[in-house]
Design a protein around this motif. Structure first.
Motif, mmCIF file in Angstrom:
data_model
loop_
_atom_site.group_PDB
_atom_site.id
_atom_site.type_symbol
_atom_site.label_atom_id
_atom_site.label_comp_id
_atom_site.label_asym_id
_atom_site.label_seq_id
_atom_site.Cartn_x
_atom_site.Cartn_y
_atom_site.Cartn_z
ATOM 1 N N THR A 61 0.838 -1.205 0.000
ATOM 2 C CA THR A 61 0.000 0.000 0.000
ATOM 3 C C THR A 61 0.869 1.250 0.000
ATOM 4 O O THR A 61 0.604 2.208 -0.737
ATOM 5 N N ALA A 62 1.912 1.247 0.811
ATOM 6 C CA ALA A 62 2.833 2.384 0.866
ATOM 7 C C ALA A 62 3.463 2.644 -0.495
ATOM 8 O O ALA A 62 3.536 3.790 -0.958
ATOM 9 N N VAL A 63 3.910 1.576 -1.151
ATOM 10 C CA VAL A 63 4.553 1.716 -2.467
ATOM 11 C C VAL A 63 3.551 2.245 -3.500
ATOM 12 O O VAL A 63 3.873 3.129 -4.293
ATOM 13 N N LYS A 64 2.327 1.726 -3.477
ATOM 14 C CA LYS A 64 1.306 2.171 -4.441
ATOM 15 C C LYS A 64 1.032 3.670 -4.306
ATOM 16 O O LYS A 64 1.036 4.398 -5.304
ATOM 17 N N TYR A 65 0.775 4.114 -3.088
ATOM 18 C CA TYR A 65 0.482 5.534 -2.892
ATOM 19 C C TYR A 65 1.704 6.404 -3.199
ATOM 20 O O TYR A 65 1.568 7.516 -3.703
ATOM 21 N N GLY B 118 5.815 6.910 4.182
ATOM 22 C CA GLY B 118 6.939 6.760 5.107
ATOM 23 C C GLY B 118 6.544 6.045 6.387
ATOM 24 O O GLY B 118 7.247 5.140 6.853
ATOM 25 N N SER B 119 5.398 6.421 6.963
ATOM 26 C CA SER B 119 4.966 5.762 8.198
ATOM 27 C C SER B 119 4.590 4.305 7.941
ATOM 28 O O SER B 119 4.856 3.439 8.779
ATOM 29 N N LEU B 120 3.991 4.019 6.779
ATOM 30 C CA LEU B 120 3.650 2.635 6.463
ATOM 31 C C LEU B 120 4.894 1.798 6.193
ATOM 32 O O LEU B 120 4.945 0.622 6.580
ATOM 33 N N TYR B 121 5.898 2.387 5.539
ATOM 34 C CA TYR B 121 7.162 1.663 5.351
ATOM 35 C C TYR B 121 7.747 1.287 6.718
ATOM 36 O O TYR B 121 8.130 0.152 6.967
ATOM 37 N N PHE B 122 7.826 2.280 7.581
ATOM 38 C CA PHE B 122 8.419 2.075 8.896
ATOM 39 C C PHE B 122 7.605 1.066 9.711
ATOM 40 O O PHE B 122 8.159 0.169 10.345
ATOM 41 N N LEU B 123 6.289 1.216 9.693
ATOM 42 C CA LEU B 123 5.407 0.307 10.425
ATOM 43 C C LEU B 123 5.572 -1.129 9.932
ATOM 44 O O LEU B 123 5.660 -2.053 10.734
ATOM 45 N N SER B 124 5.644 -1.310 8.621
ATOM 46 C CA SER B 124 5.740 -2.667 8.081
ATOM 47 C C SER B 124 7.090 -3.316 8.381
ATOM 48 O O SER B 124 7.177 -4.535 8.487
ATOM 49 N N THR C 28 -0.307 7.925 10.081
ATOM 50 C CA THR C 28 -0.535 7.651 8.661
ATOM 51 C C THR C 28 -1.678 8.489 8.095
ATOM 52 O O THR C 28 -1.534 9.054 7.005
ATOM 53 N N PRO C 29 -2.818 8.609 8.792
ATOM 54 C CA PRO C 29 -3.916 9.414 8.236
ATOM 55 C C PRO C 29 -3.552 10.882 8.001
ATOM 56 O O PRO C 29 -4.150 11.533 7.142
ATOM 57 N N ILE C 30 -2.580 11.389 8.746
ATOM 58 C CA ILE C 30 -2.147 12.777 8.504
ATOM 59 C C ILE C 30 -1.592 12.895 7.088
ATOM 60 O O ILE C 30 -1.885 13.862 6.377
ATOM 61 N N GLY C 31 -0.811 11.905 6.676
ATOM 62 C CA GLY C 31 -0.315 11.891 5.303
ATOM 63 C C GLY C 31 -1.455 11.790 4.304
ATOM 64 O O GLY C 31 -1.443 12.444 3.255
#
Length: 127
Positions: free
Chosen positions: A43-47, A87-93, A104-107
Motif C-alpha cells: 500500500t505504501a509503495v502504491k500511494y 513513510g509511516s507505512l514503510y516504517f510500520l511494516s 498515517t492518516p495525517i499523510g
C-alpha cells in the motif's frame, strides 16, 4: 523552488519508489512476512507511486505554463503526503510498531488536501 526542480523531485521520488518496492519484494520479504505486513508495505509503495506520477504531471504542466505558480502548493502537499503516509507505512511494516498507524492518516489528509486544492485551482483558472 524553481520549476525544473519539481521535475527532479518527481524523478527522485520515482526512483525511490521503484527501489523501495523492489527491495521490499526481494530483500525485505522475510521481514515483511514475519511481521505480516506485506500488504501494508505494498500500500505504501502504491500511494508513493500514484502521487509521484501526479507530481511529475504537475511539474510538466508547471514547466509548460510557469505562470501557474499555485500548482506548487499541490506538489508540496503530495510530497508531504508521501513522506508521512508512505513513510509511516514503510516504517510500520518493517518494525511492527503499530502506534505509527496513528500518524498515517495525517499523510492521507495531505493527499486529500492536494487533490482538493487542484479542484479549487482549476475553478480559479490556476493563476
Amino acid at each position: 523552488m524553481k520549476n525544473h526542480q519539481y521535475l527532479q523531485l518527481a524523478a527522485i521520488l520515482g526512483a525511490l519508489a521503484v527501489g523501495i518496492g523492489a527491495f521490499g519484494a526481494h530483500g525485505l520479504k522475510p521481514i515483511l512476512e514475519a511481521n505480516a505486513k506485506v500488504d501494508t508495505f505494498e500500500t505504501a509503495v502504491k500511494y508513493h507511486f500514484y502521487h509521484t506520477i501526479a507530481i511529475l504531471i504537475l511539474a510538466i504542466w508547471l514547466n509548460i505554463q510557469p505562470e501557474m505558480k499555485k500548482i506548487s502548493r499541490v506538489i508540496w502537499s503530495f510530497f508531504v503526503g508521501i513522506l508521512i503516509f508512505s513513510g509511516s507505512l514503510y516504517f510500520l511494516s518493517l518494525t511492527g510498531i503499530n502506534w505509527l498507524g496513528a500518524i498515517t492518516p495525517i499523510g492521507g489528509l495531505f493527499f486529500i488536501y492536494g487533490w482538493l486544492s487542484l479542484i479549487w485551482l482549476s475553478k480559479r483558472k490556476i493563476s
